[in-house]
Design an enzyme around this catalytic site. Sequence first.
Site, short mmCIF file in Angstrom:
data_model
loop_
_atom_site.label_atom_id
_atom_site.label_comp_id
_atom_site.label_asym_id
_atom_site.label_seq_id
_atom_site.Cartn_x
_atom_site.Cartn_y
_atom_site.Cartn_z
N SER A 150 -28.90 7.91 -14.05
CA SER A 150 -30.30 8.04 -14.52
C SER A 150 -30.86 9.37 -14.05
O SER A 150 -30.40 9.94 -13.06
CB SER A 150 -31.13 6.90 -13.94
OG SER A 150 -32.51 7.17 -14.05
N TYR A 165 -34.03 1.52 -7.23
CA TYR A 165 -33.36 2.04 -8.42
C TYR A 165 -32.89 3.47 -8.18
O TYR A 165 -31.73 3.82 -8.43
CB TYR A 165 -34.32 1.98 -9.61
CG TYR A 165 -33.72 2.40 -10.93
CD1 TYR A 165 -32.87 1.54 -11.63
CD2 TYR A 165 -34.00 3.65 -11.48
CE1 TYR A 165 -32.33 1.92 -12.85
CE2 TYR A 165 -33.46 4.04 -12.70
CZ TYR A 165 -32.63 3.17 -13.38
OH TYR A 165 -32.08 3.55 -14.59
#
Length: 260
Positions: A150, A165
């Site tokens: 990401s 995350y």
Amino acid sequence: MDSLAALFSLKGRVGLVTGASSGLGVEFAEALALAGADLALVARRADRLERVAADLRQRFGVRTATIPADLTVDADLDRVVEEARTKLGIVDVLVNNAGVALTGRAEAVKREAWENALAVNTTAPLMLSQRVARVLIDNKKPGRIINITSIYAHVGSSIYRMVSYAASKAALVNVTRQLAIEWARYGITVNAISPGWFPTEMNVEGFAKGDHLARIEAFTPMGRIGRPGELRGALIFLASEAASYVTGSVVHVDGGYVAW
Ligand SMILES: NC(=O)c1ccc[n+]([C@@H]2O[C@H](COP(=O)([O-])OP(=O)(O)OC[C@H]3O[C@@H](n4cnc5c(N)ncnc54)[C@H](OP(=O)(O)O)[C@@H]3O)[C@@H](O)[C@H]2O)c1
């Protein structure tokens, strides 16, 4: 290798895509099917996997296997690799796509939430890669592993509070590099794709809140979020003969989000 099609063809290959029940996993499965790979589809929601598999068979004429599994359970990981091999053949393109994005302020994050993010986003890709690689090594077969990370592996987020995350995706980038180094001698390449914002079940509620979408667009040099289909090229490239000398790399598909 005398044609463009042969350079990117995945005919005769067996792909395994985790998180293939929704969002980007469906797009990644479609991309591999478009290039001709047979496909094992893995996630917990069996009904969704069946629907995706039926669609891929009908549109691309590839063979499919649906394997419902929880990637945080070791016995499930063993079964996934074995079942894919029995139904389709040895997996030689693994896409570690399944992920969870838990949000919440850093000062309140609970150990359980933190550990769950690491379990799904970092530990599961390593444990599944290990199982796929062992079969490839034992059979002296080359292979491709592609980890989906990401933009928040590379920068923090000022829009969402998501420390677990961000940490888990950053760790996955260096897992990618380490595996690339250790498995290069076996002909197994290990790379990552780092997507920017694409609307999926994971984030669609967030987009609807306040000015979130406008802020994401403002942070993105290309001024927009990703469109369906825009991740396909990077995946097919990394899985194909075209990327035979590419390993340990991160392909950013993010409209320039982390370029500044
Ligand atoms: N969308 C974006 O903007 C974006 C940007 C950058 C990176 N990513 C990454 O792209 C990947 C896909 O995300 P998405 O946006 O497509 O989200 P999504 O629609 O929520 O998909 C997540 C997938 O992961 C699966 N999954 C979650 N926990 C699992 C578990 N314990 N065992 C097996 N499967 C599990 C889910 O399937 P089941 O619920 O059926 O198990 C689902 O198929 C993630 O790794 C995410 O971090 C997304």
